[in-house]
Design a protein around this motif. Structure first.
Motif, short mmCIF file in Angstrom:
data_model
loop_
_atom_site.label_atom_id
_atom_site.label_comp_id
_atom_site.label_asym_id
_atom_site.label_seq_id
_atom_site.Cartn_x
_atom_site.Cartn_y
_atom_site.Cartn_z
N GLY A 75 0.81 -1.21 0.00
CA GLY A 75 0.00 0.00 0.00
C GLY A 75 0.84 1.26 0.00
N ARG A 76 1.96 1.22 -0.69
CA ARG A 76 2.87 2.36 -0.77
C ARG A 76 2.91 2.91 -2.18
N THR A 77 3.47 4.09 -2.31
CA THR A 77 3.70 4.62 -3.65
C THR A 77 4.92 3.96 -4.24
N VAL A 78 5.06 4.08 -5.55
CA VAL A 78 6.24 3.55 -6.22
C VAL A 78 7.51 4.17 -5.63
N GLU A 79 7.46 5.46 -5.37
CA GLU A 79 8.63 6.16 -4.83
C GLU A 79 9.01 5.64 -3.45
N GLU A 80 8.00 5.38 -2.61
CA GLU A 80 8.27 4.86 -1.27
C GLU A 80 8.85 3.45 -1.33
N TYR A 81 8.29 2.62 -2.19
CA TYR A 81 8.76 1.24 -2.36
C TYR A 81 10.19 1.24 -2.90
N GLN A 82 10.43 2.11 -3.88
CA GLN A 82 11.75 2.20 -4.49
C GLN A 82 12.80 2.64 -3.46
N LYS A 83 12.46 3.65 -2.67
CA LYS A 83 13.39 4.15 -1.65
C LYS A 83 13.71 3.06 -0.64
N TRP A 84 12.72 2.28 -0.24
CA TRP A 84 12.93 1.20 0.72
C TRP A 84 13.82 0.10 0.14
N LEU A 85 13.59 -0.28 -1.11
CA LEU A 85 14.41 -1.32 -1.75
C LEU A 85 15.87 -0.89 -1.87
N THR A 86 16.10 0.33 -2.34
CA THR A 86 17.48 0.80 -2.48
C THR A 86 18.14 0.95 -1.11
N GLY A 87 17.35 1.34 -0.12
CA GLY A 87 17.88 1.44 1.23
C GLY A 87 18.33 0.10 1.78
N ASN A 88 17.54 -0.94 1.55
CA ASN A 88 17.90 -2.28 1.98
C ASN A 88 19.22 -2.72 1.35
N THR A 89 19.33 -2.51 0.05
CA THR A 89 20.54 -2.93 -0.68
C THR A 89 21.77 -2.18 -0.17
N ARG A 90 21.63 -0.89 0.02
CA ARG A 90 22.76 -0.07 0.47
C ARG A 90 23.17 -0.45 1.89
N GLU A 91 22.21 -0.66 2.76
CA GLU A 91 22.52 -0.99 4.15
C GLU A 91 23.14 -2.37 4.30
N GLN A 92 22.70 -3.32 3.48
CA GLN A 92 23.23 -4.68 3.59
C GLN A 92 24.64 -4.79 3.03
N LEU A 93 25.03 -3.86 2.19
CA LEU A 93 26.31 -3.96 1.50
C LEU A 93 27.49 -4.07 2.46
N ASP A 94 27.46 -3.35 3.57
CA ASP A 94 28.55 -3.44 4.55
C ASP A 94 28.71 -4.86 5.07
N PHE A 95 27.60 -5.51 5.40
CA PHE A 95 27.64 -6.89 5.88
C PHE A 95 28.20 -7.81 4.79
N VAL A 96 27.74 -7.58 3.56
CA VAL A 96 28.16 -8.41 2.43
C VAL A 96 29.66 -8.32 2.21
N LEU A 97 30.20 -7.12 2.20
CA LEU A 97 31.63 -6.94 1.95
C LEU A 97 32.47 -7.63 3.01
N LEU A 98 32.07 -7.52 4.26
CA LEU A 98 32.83 -8.17 5.32
C LEU A 98 32.74 -9.69 5.21
N ASP A 99 31.57 -10.21 4.87
CA ASP A 99 31.43 -11.66 4.65
C ASP A 99 32.36 -12.12 3.53
N LEU A 100 32.37 -11.38 2.43
CA LEU A 100 33.16 -11.78 1.27
C LEU A 100 34.66 -11.75 1.57
N ILE A 101 35.10 -10.76 2.31
CA ILE A 101 36.51 -10.70 2.70
C ILE A 101 36.89 -11.95 3.49
#
Length: 220
Positions: A75-101
């Motif tokens: 029940g969100r706008t496209v903009e709200e959904y888009q912002k949440w998806l990109t936020g998830n990806t950006r926030e998880q990246l730190d965890f991902v990089l440390l795992d990969l190292i």
């Protein structure tokens, strides 16, 4: 502590990134390459729940956002959904990089991920990156039909208005990926576009040659 990009790039020299747009074949090709060349696959989506348990709402608000049901989620706008998806990806990246190292210290790792071209330029080399892409329209039906996405299919089908929920997903994915899809095609990165004629075998062979896993000959 902030690590400079050149440091991260050095520590990720044993990681090969299979990235791109939704439904481009990232997961399928990563697993096929792993099977053929005895490699470890690191699937970013599969690691999300584990990363979420050690995340902090103060630093990773998107990863910790809670929706009471499917109607609240869709029940969100496209903009709200888009912002949440990109936020998830950006926030998880730190965890991902440390795992990969950690994982790639003494072995080769294939990372099935959502790396952007800008991030790829910071963290790795073009020779260790492939973008698998698909024209980003009407993706939700294909996405929901995948065996590894049945949980999302059940969730979207629990919405009061399923067609409206699917339309929101399609509009959001298209708005997120249309410019990216075009930019990748115009870039110097190695990319492969999935079409109705694409096969797993052909795509896996092309990616393997790009990564240097096999010699560039007709038999591979």
């Amino acid at each position: 502590m902030i690590f400079q990009d050149n440091v991260i790039k050095e520590y990720l020299k044993n990681v090969y990134f299979v990235t791109g747009t939704p439904c481009g074949g990232k997961t399928t090709i990563s697993r096929e390459l792993a099977k053929r060349h005895n490699l470890l696959v690191y699937d970013v989506d599969e690691r999300f729940a584990a990363h979420q348990t050690i995340s902090n709402p103060a630093f990773q608000p998107s990863m910790n956002k809670v929706f009471k049901d499917a109607d609240a989620f869709f029940g969100r706008t496209v903009e709200e959904y888009q912002k949440w998806l990109t936020g998830n990806t950006r926030e998880q990246l730190d965890f991902v990089l440390l795992d990969l190292i950690r994982l790639s210290h003494n072995q080769t790792v294939l990372c099935d991920c959502h790396l952007t071209m800008e991030e790829a330029g910071k963290f790795t080399e073009a020779s260790r990156t492939v973008f698998l892409i698909k024209e980003p329209s009407n993706l939700v039906e294909e996405y929901c039909s995948r065996p590894d996405h049945q949980g999302f299919r059940d969730f979207i089908n629990s919405a009061s208005n399923v067609e409206k929920a699917k339309a929101l997903c399609n509009a959001t994915l298209q708005s997120l990926n249309e410019k990216t899809w075009t930019a990748i095609r115009d870039s110097d990165y190695y990319w492969i576009e999935r079409t109705p004629d694409s096969t797993v075998d052909e795509t896996a062979r092309k990616v393997a040659r790009h990564f240097g896993f096999v010699k560039n000959d007709v038999n591979n």
